[in-house]
Design a protein around this motif. Structure first.
Motif, mmCIF file in Angstrom:
data_model
loop_
_atom_site.group_PDB
_atom_site.id
_atom_site.type_symbol
_atom_site.label_atom_id
_atom_site.label_comp_id
_atom_site.label_asym_id
_atom_site.label_seq_id
_atom_site.Cartn_x
_atom_site.Cartn_y
_atom_site.Cartn_z
ATOM 1 N N LEU A 160 63.208 -55.648 -42.753
ATOM 2 C CA LEU A 160 63.387 -56.887 -43.511
ATOM 3 C C LEU A 160 64.818 -56.991 -44.043
ATOM 4 C CD1 LEU A 160 60.867 -58.078 -46.294
ATOM 5 C CD2 LEU A 160 63.246 -58.774 -46.190
ATOM 6 N N GLY A 161 65.305 -55.908 -44.629
ATOM 7 C CA GLY A 161 66.656 -55.908 -45.158
ATOM 8 C C GLY A 161 67.700 -56.111 -44.073
ATOM 9 N N ALA A 162 67.506 -55.464 -42.935
ATOM 10 C CA ALA A 162 68.468 -55.593 -41.839
ATOM 11 C C ALA A 162 68.481 -57.014 -41.288
ATOM 12 C CB ALA A 162 68.132 -54.594 -40.730
ATOM 13 N N MET A 163 67.299 -57.610 -41.149
ATOM 14 C CA MET A 163 67.242 -58.966 -40.614
ATOM 15 C C MET A 163 67.815 -59.972 -41.615
ATOM 16 S SD MET A 163 64.093 -60.952 -38.841
ATOM 17 C CE MET A 163 64.048 -62.739 -38.691
ATOM 18 N N MET A 164 67.585 -59.744 -42.892
ATOM 19 C CA MET A 164 68.156 -60.624 -43.914
ATOM 20 C C MET A 164 69.683 -60.573 -43.845
ATOM 21 S SD MET A 164 67.854 -60.391 -48.069
ATOM 22 C CE MET A 164 66.137 -59.907 -48.028
ATOM 23 N N ALA A 165 70.239 -59.389 -43.729
ATOM 24 C CA ALA A 165 71.692 -59.252 -43.640
ATOM 25 C C ALA A 165 72.229 -59.936 -42.386
ATOM 26 C CB ALA A 165 72.071 -57.774 -43.632
ATOM 27 N N ILE B 45 67.371 -52.058 -49.204
ATOM 28 C CA ILE B 45 68.820 -52.000 -49.424
ATOM 29 C C ILE B 45 69.506 -51.248 -48.278
ATOM 30 C CG2 ILE B 45 70.651 -51.196 -50.951
ATOM 31 C CD1 ILE B 45 68.962 -53.593 -51.967
ATOM 32 N N GLU B 46 68.902 -50.160 -47.843
ATOM 33 C CA GLU B 46 69.489 -49.409 -46.723
ATOM 34 C C GLU B 46 69.514 -50.263 -45.464
ATOM 35 O OE1 GLU B 46 67.154 -45.891 -46.442
ATOM 36 O OE2 GLU B 46 68.190 -44.851 -48.089
ATOM 37 N N GLY B 47 68.436 -50.995 -45.216
ATOM 38 C CA GLY B 47 68.402 -51.876 -44.052
ATOM 39 C C GLY B 47 69.465 -52.950 -44.142
ATOM 40 N N TYR B 48 69.620 -53.528 -45.327
ATOM 41 C CA TYR B 48 70.631 -54.574 -45.521
ATOM 42 C C TYR B 48 72.025 -54.010 -45.269
ATOM 43 C CZ TYR B 48 72.812 -58.732 -47.523
ATOM 44 O OH TYR B 48 73.550 -59.885 -47.698
ATOM 45 N N ARG B 49 72.291 -52.859 -45.843
ATOM 46 C CA ARG B 49 73.624 -52.261 -45.702
ATOM 47 C C ARG B 49 73.906 -51.793 -44.278
ATOM 48 N NH1 ARG B 49 73.823 -48.966 -51.517
ATOM 49 N NH2 ARG B 49 75.125 -50.531 -52.602
ATOM 50 N N SER B 50 72.880 -51.663 -43.447
ATOM 51 C CA SER B 50 73.114 -51.288 -42.056
ATOM 52 C C SER B 50 73.729 -52.438 -41.264
ATOM 53 C CB SER B 50 71.796 -50.852 -41.397
ATOM 54 O OG SER B 50 70.934 -51.955 -41.167
ATOM 55 N N ARG B 51 73.659 -53.662 -41.822
ATOM 56 C CA ARG B 51 74.191 -54.849 -41.144
ATOM 57 C C ARG B 51 75.277 -55.574 -41.932
ATOM 58 N NH1 ARG B 51 70.985 -57.470 -37.192
ATOM 59 N NH2 ARG B 51 69.916 -55.914 -35.934
#
Length: 337
Positions: free
Chosen positions: A142-147, A274-280
């Motif tokens: 979810l975080g990665a896709m949001m980013a 947060i980790e997923g978001y920061r990956s993108r």
């Protein structure tokens, strides 16, 4: 939700849905009401047998320009590979159809978008059914896709007539917030009004004292609650861009986290997202420290939203509950003064 609506309203919505699908040549589509919140949302079947979604937009909430802009952004995201719905044109090429006022319904717009396969992440107020390990994977995705969505938004060449609401300081805390004047709406107790008024002033001061550019800002989904995140074998999909607009990217993050804060695994949920978001996309620690502020801002929006929709089952009780929860939440989190 549909089973709790007054019978007359339910019949009027179903008749309106049949009127709408006729513009797509789908007189035999048999609309089935899925939810009635911002819009009346129906599942229908297209001529080729595939499912799709009919939306009867809430009268007066968005004008035609804003609705077209929503479809334009969804199309841009879909064309860039994001798992979001796409607009389905009527035989005459229209993506948006105007429905005239009747004895039972105000004038409004309707559109049809593609069906997105997947299961909702969850339901508000109901514990998540996924295992702790699965939650970590889902919220990371979810975080990665949001980013990625925020990245695409920043690269997109926006049409000159693009129009959407702004979830900025004025849109959240001004005299006429996007979702209503939460501090003085009908149904609140005198004590709740006082507390929310004080909190509003405190939060306005917090945002006014933030240095320019401290928070990432641009197009956001603005409503990535559990029901609008679909879990699939290949990751997640986003639906319901009805409230998409301009806002702080932390507002998107706060929305995705807020209703999960009572989950036993919440620390892992927040960390994974947060980790997923920061990956993108970059998210500095200095900005992230304001997450409690944005979770409080998000919590406030629900109060005005329910106050403006008294026809929904239990609306007044829910807005009072949200007011109490928000005041409690704001008092226990380190919201900047």
């Amino acid at each position: 939700m549909a089973e709790h609506l007054p019978q007359r309203l339910l019949e009027a919505l179903e008749a309106r849905a049949r009127e709408a699908v006729a513009h797509w040549g789908l007189e035999n589509a048999k609309p089935m009401l899925l939810k009635y919140r911002e819009n009346a949302v129906f599942r229908i079947t297209l001529a080729d047998g595939e499912p799709a979604v009919l939306r009867l937009h809430r009268p007066g909430y968005h004008d035609e320009s804003a609705l077209r802009s929503e479809l334009q952004w969804m199309t841009a995201l879909r064309d860039s590979g994001l798992a979001v719905p796409s607009a389905i044109a009527a035989p005459d090429g229209r993506l948006l159809v105007r429905l005239d006022a009747t004895d039972d319904c105000a004038g409004q717009h309707a559109d049809i978008v593609s069906w997105m396969h997947g299961a909702p992440l969850g339901e508000s107020g109901v514990p998540l059914a996924h295992s702790g390990e699965r939650q970590v994977a889902i919220f990371h995705a979810l975080g990665a896709m949001m980013a990625y969505m925020h990245n695409l938004a920043d690269r997109w060449s926006m049409p000159h007539d693009f129009k959407r609401a702004a979830w900025d300081a004025e849109g959240l805390l001004g005299e006429s917030p996007v979702w209503g004047r939460f501090w003085d709406c009908e149904g609140l107790s005198a004590e709740q009004r006082r507390g929310l008024g004080i909190l509003r002033d405190r939060l306005r001061s917090s945002l006014e004292n933030v240095p320019a550019g401290a928070f990432d800002y641009g197009l956001i989904h603005a409503d990535l609650v559990r029901e609008n995140v679909l879990v699939r074998d290949d990751g997640v999909a986003f639906i319901d861009f009805d409230d998409a607009g301009f806002g702080f990217r932390l507002f998107d993050i706060a929305t995705a986290l807020l209703k999960n804060r009572n989950e036993p695994a919440y620390p892992s949920i927040e960390r994974s997202l947060i980790e997923g978001y920061r990956s993108r996309r970059p998210l500095p620690d200095a900005a992230l420290s304001a997450l409690p502020l944005f979770m409080t801002l998000r919590s406030l929006t629900y109060i005005g939203w329910f106050a403006a929709r008294p026809e929904l089952p239990g609306a007044e009780a829910r807005l009072r509950r949200y007011a109490d929860e928000t005041l409690l939440f704001a008092g226990t989190l380190p919201v900047p003064a």
